[in-house]
Scaffold this active site. Structure first.
Site, PDB file in Angstrom:
ATOM      1  N   GLU A  94      48.902  53.324  22.867  1.00  0.00           N
ATOM      2  CA  GLU A  94      48.195  52.258  22.621  1.00  0.00           C
ATOM      3  C   GLU A  94      49.208  51.065  22.123  1.00  0.00           C
ATOM      4  O   GLU A  94      50.176  51.234  21.446  1.00  0.00           O
ATOM      5  CB  GLU A  94      47.283  52.427  21.640  1.00  0.00           C
ATOM      6  CG  GLU A  94      46.203  53.131  22.021  1.00  0.00           C
ATOM      7  CD  GLU A  94      45.255  53.763  20.954  1.00  0.00           C
ATOM      8  OE1 GLU A  94      45.163  52.979  19.913  1.00  0.00           O
ATOM      9  OE2 GLU A  94      44.835  54.812  21.110  1.00  0.00           O
ATOM     10  N   CYS A 114      51.846  62.566  17.465  1.00  0.00           N
ATOM     11  CA  CYS A 114      52.619  62.493  16.354  1.00  0.00           C
ATOM     12  C   CYS A 114      52.549  63.919  15.498  1.00  0.00           C
ATOM     13  O   CYS A 114      51.454  64.542  15.700  1.00  0.00           O
ATOM     14  CB  CYS A 114      52.019  61.389  15.306  1.00  0.00           C
ATOM     15  SG  CYS A 114      53.031  61.131  13.865  1.00  0.00           S
ATOM     16  N   CYS A 118      49.374  63.076   8.648  1.00  0.00           N
ATOM     17  CA  CYS A 118      48.998  62.366   7.703  1.00  0.00           C
ATOM     18  C   CYS A 118      47.383  62.540   7.552  1.00  0.00           C
ATOM     19  O   CYS A 118      46.860  62.328   8.876  1.00  0.00           O
ATOM     20  CB  CYS A 118      49.108  60.889   7.714  1.00  0.00           C
ATOM     21  SG  CYS A 118      50.914  60.600   7.414  1.00  0.00           S
ATOM     22  N   CYS A 121      45.108  59.737   9.234  1.00  0.00           N
ATOM     23  CA  CYS A 121      45.495  59.120  10.419  1.00  0.00           C
ATOM     24  C   CYS A 121      45.112  59.921  11.843  1.00  0.00           C
ATOM     25  O   CYS A 121      45.065  60.853  12.247  1.00  0.00           O
ATOM     26  CB  CYS A 121      46.926  58.969  10.612  1.00  0.00           C
ATOM     27  SG  CYS A 121      47.850  58.179  11.999  1.00  0.00           S
ATOM     28  N   GLY A 161      52.801  57.586  16.489  1.00  0.00           N
ATOM     29  CA  GLY A 161      54.272  58.153  16.291  1.00  0.00           C
ATOM     30  C   GLY A 161      54.747  57.898  15.222  1.00  0.00           C
ATOM     31  O   GLY A 161      54.533  56.808  14.503  1.00  0.00           O
ATOM     32  N   SER A 193      58.383  51.320  10.660  1.00  0.00           N
ATOM     33  CA  SER A 193      57.693  51.716   9.632  1.00  0.00           C
ATOM     34  C   SER A 193      57.913  53.400   9.599  1.00  0.00           C
ATOM     35  O   SER A 193      57.557  53.947  10.718  1.00  0.00           O
ATOM     36  CB  SER A 193      56.138  51.396  10.127  1.00  0.00           C
ATOM     37  OG  SER A 193      55.218  51.875   9.196  1.00  0.00           O
ATOM     38  N   SER A 216      55.653  53.952   4.534  1.00  0.00           N
ATOM     39  CA  SER A 216      54.261  54.090   4.298  1.00  0.00           C
ATOM     40  C   SER A 216      54.128  54.864   2.901  1.00  0.00           C
ATOM     41  O   SER A 216      54.258  56.079   2.926  1.00  0.00           O
ATOM     42  CB  SER A 216      53.549  54.779   5.392  1.00  0.00           C
ATOM     43  OG  SER A 216      53.791  54.033   6.618  1.00  0.00           O
ATOM     44  N   LEU A 217      53.787  54.197   1.928  1.00  0.00           N
ATOM     45  CA  LEU A 217      53.963  54.928   0.500  1.00  0.00           C
ATOM     46  C   LEU A 217      52.591  55.694   0.319  1.00  0.00           C
ATOM     47  O   LEU A 217      52.583  56.815   0.197  1.00  0.00           O
ATOM     48  CB  LEU A 217      54.145  53.828  -0.438  1.00  0.00           C
ATOM     49  CG  LEU A 217      54.238  54.451  -1.904  1.00  0.00           C
ATOM     50  CD1 LEU A 217      55.739  55.169  -1.996  1.00  0.00           C
ATOM     51  CD2 LEU A 217      54.543  53.158  -2.782  1.00  0.00           C
ATOM     52  N   HIS A 218      51.153  54.733   0.207  1.00  0.00           N
ATOM     53  CA  HIS A 218      50.103  55.332  -0.088  1.00  0.00           C
ATOM     54  C   HIS A 218      49.725  55.971  -1.248  1.00  0.00           C
ATOM     55  O   HIS A 218      48.751  56.051  -1.614  1.00  0.00           O
ATOM     56  CB  HIS A 218      49.826  56.086   1.262  1.00  0.00           C
ATOM     57  CG  HIS A 218      49.921  55.457   2.658  1.00  0.00           C
ATOM     58  ND1 HIS A 218      49.789  54.062   2.860  1.00  0.00           N
ATOM     59  CD2 HIS A 218      50.149  56.243   3.789  1.00  0.00           C
ATOM     60  CE1 HIS A 218      50.173  53.780   3.714  1.00  0.00           C
ATOM     61  NE2 HIS A 218      49.983  54.863   4.787  1.00  0.00           N
ATOM     62  N   CYS A 334      45.520  52.293  15.018  1.00  0.00           N
ATOM     63  CA  CYS A 334      46.377  53.122  15.790  1.00  0.00           C
ATOM     64  C   CYS A 334      45.841  54.556  16.301  1.00  0.00           C
ATOM     65  O   CYS A 334      45.296  55.005  15.445  1.00  0.00           O
ATOM     66  CB  CYS A 334      47.838  53.232  15.563  1.00  0.00           C
ATOM     67  SG  CYS A 334      47.870  53.568  13.927  1.00  0.00           S
TER      68      CYS A 334
HETATM   69  N1  SAH Z   1      54.455  56.818  11.519  1.00  0.00           N
HETATM   70  C1  SAH Z   1      54.728  55.542  10.935  1.00  0.00           C
HETATM   71  C2  SAH Z   1      54.265  54.324  11.831  1.00  0.00           C
HETATM   72  C3  SAH Z   1      52.958  54.709  12.488  1.00  0.00           C
HETATM   73  S1  SAH Z   1      51.485  54.772  11.323  1.00  0.00           S
HETATM   74  C4  SAH Z   1      54.415  55.488   9.494  1.00  0.00           C
HETATM   75  O1  SAH Z   1      53.915  56.437   8.856  1.00  0.00           O
HETATM   76  O2  SAH Z   1      54.620  54.674   8.779  1.00  0.00           O
HETATM   77  C5  SAH Z   1      51.506  52.865  10.709  1.00  0.00           C
HETATM   78  C6  SAH Z   1      50.991  52.862   9.457  1.00  0.00           C
HETATM   79  O3  SAH Z   1      49.220  52.884   9.677  1.00  0.00           O
HETATM   80  C7  SAH Z   1      51.255  53.505   8.569  1.00  0.00           C
HETATM   81  O4  SAH Z   1      51.253  52.869   7.310  1.00  0.00           O
HETATM   82  C8  SAH Z   1      50.199  54.531   8.270  1.00  0.00           C
HETATM   83  O5  SAH Z   1      50.121  55.302   7.043  1.00  0.00           O
HETATM   84  C9  SAH Z   1      48.755  53.809   8.570  1.00  0.00           C
HETATM   85  N2  SAH Z   1      47.802  54.362   8.930  1.00  0.00           N
HETATM   86  C10 SAH Z   1      47.494  55.305   9.741  1.00  0.00           C
HETATM   87  N3  SAH Z   1      46.079  55.694   9.869  1.00  0.00           N
HETATM   88  C11 SAH Z   1      45.621  54.626   8.926  1.00  0.00           C
HETATM   89  C12 SAH Z   1      44.025  54.683   8.696  1.00  0.00           C
HETATM   90  N4  SAH Z   1      43.046  55.117   9.302  1.00  0.00           N
HETATM   91  N5  SAH Z   1      43.798  53.470   7.791  1.00  0.00           N
HETATM   92  C13 SAH Z   1      44.548  52.522   7.394  1.00  0.00           C
HETATM   93  N6  SAH Z   1      45.916  52.714   7.856  1.00  0.00           N
HETATM   94  C14 SAH Z   1      46.433  53.923   8.475  1.00  0.00           C
END
Ligand code: SAH
Length: 344
Positions: A94, A114, A118, A121, A161, A193, A216-218, A334
């Site tokens: 996508e 991927c 996570c 995701c 990815g 990212s 991507s900290l979270h 994504c």
């Molecule tokens: N793998 C890389 C890039 C792809 S994900 C990364 O982890 O940064 C891109 C961003 O979307 C990341 O910050 C990821 O944590 C976030 N993301 C994935 N699923 C999500 C969701 N359901 N809601 C909000 N953000 C999400």
């Protein structure tokens, strides 16, 4: 390599020159070809009118140059467009084009699936199928530009990815897209990212590129982060933050921290306090977004939750903004479209 697998779009100008030398063609032909591919962005060899027919035939027979198929296209009320792009091996990824005041920003995928796992995701549900090549990433940009009818001003590697799990192709993509005799995208307009693969952050820092790095900290707590991002078990947060500091020192660029608010999980006052401490460790900016509940697992947050969290950070002097959520009506987060259509 002279056989029918030359991946022509991924060849840098220098590599094209070497290739042309090998087949006994002058170097200026390499510049002409590069410009057809990356500046004029034609879609067939037939259009390359200043190349002799003999050379075009040779290219047709020896070099792959294929447009991805647009398997689905969705257009949101807010102008966001999402494409499901299919490659010749049957895989699809996508790409999302978003309109901002400063131009069109494109979110591209770097892998099919991927393996980072996570918890929230959608892209990771069935693991990794394969990494994309540099040329497939370039085609995401070139095809999106054609679909959109507008030049792409910036690219974020935030689609399906993990870019640092495919670093060589990502760097090659970056070199190609920023070539001034090609697409000519500004160095700083490319954002990579990552979920935090520490050794790869060092590797990237040592290349001294000017691209923007986003972590991507979270969660600002390592143990909490491990529960939602398994990669943190392998590269714990303190180690990742050291790598980020190194990146800032080596490149002079600030880091962006992506923070997806999951209500009741990572938006408590203790989370604010710890994030304030982390943001103060290096030049940084925090991007806050509410988790998209159409991802994976049972997570939710409202835009209001994200705004409250960001304002608490602002009140403590942290540079934090809530990103606009675009394309909600077309499941633009994504991984969603690929899952829907490929029944993953
Ligand atoms: N793998 C890389 C890039 C792809 S994900 C990364 O982890 O940064 C891109 C961003 O979307 C990341 O910050 C990821 O944590 C976030 N993301 C994935 N699923 C999500 C969701 N359901 N809601 C909000 N953000 C999400």
């Amino acid at each position: 390599m002279i056989n029918n697998t030359i991946d022509i779009l991924s060849y840098t100008k220098k590599e094209l020159k070497a290739l042309f030398q090998e087949i006994g063609e002058p170097a200026y032909r390499a510049n002409q070809l590069f410009s057809w591919l990356h500046l004029k962005r034609v879609t067939t060899y037939d259009e390359m009118s200043n190349l002799p027919e003999k050379m075009r035939r040779w290219l047709r027979e020896n070099a792959i140059f294929e447009r991805p198929a647009v398997l689905r296209k969705q257009i949101s009320k807010d102008g966001t467009e999402k494409y499901l792009l299919g490659f010749s091996d049957g895989n699809a990824v996508e790409t999302v084009a978003m309109e901002y005041e400063h131009g069109v920003s494109l979110c591209i995928s770097t892998q099919v699936g991927c393996r980072m796992g996570c918890a929230f995701c959608a892209s990771t549900v069935n693991g990794l199928v394969r990494s994309l090549t540099a040329s497939e990433m370039l085609m995401e940009v070139y095809e999106s530009e054609r679909q959109k009818g507008k030049k792409i001003d910036s690219v974020v590697l935030m689609g399906i990815g993990e870019p640092l799990d495919n670093l060589d192709a990502v760097v090659r993509f970056y070199e190609q897209i920023t070539d001034e005799q090609g697409y000519g995208m500004k160095n700083r307009s490319v954002t990579v990212s990552t979920c935090g693969i520490a050794p790869k952050i060092y590797e990237l820092a040592d290349m001294h590129k000017q691209l923007t790095l986003s972590l991507s900290l979270h969660s600002a707590f390592s143990d909490k982060r491990s529960r939602i991002m398994p990669v943190n078990l392998k590269y714990p947060l303190p180690e990742v933050l050291e790598a980020c500091k190194y990146y800032v020192n080596e490149t002079g660029r600030r880091i962006t921290f992506e923070y997806t608010v999951i209500h009741g999980t990572n938006d408590m006052d203790e989370d604010v306090n710890e994030l304030v401490r982390i943001a103060g460790m290096m030049q940084s900016h925090v991007n806050v977004i509410p988790v998209n509940s159409a991802g994976r697992g049972n997570f939710s947050a409202t835009r209001k939750d994200a705004e409250v969290f960001a304002s608490k950070l602002n009140a403590r002097g942290v540079n934090a903004t809530v990103r606009r959520t675009l394309g909600e009506d077309i499941s633009a987060a994504c991984g969603q479209l690929r899952r829907e259509t490929q029944q993953l």
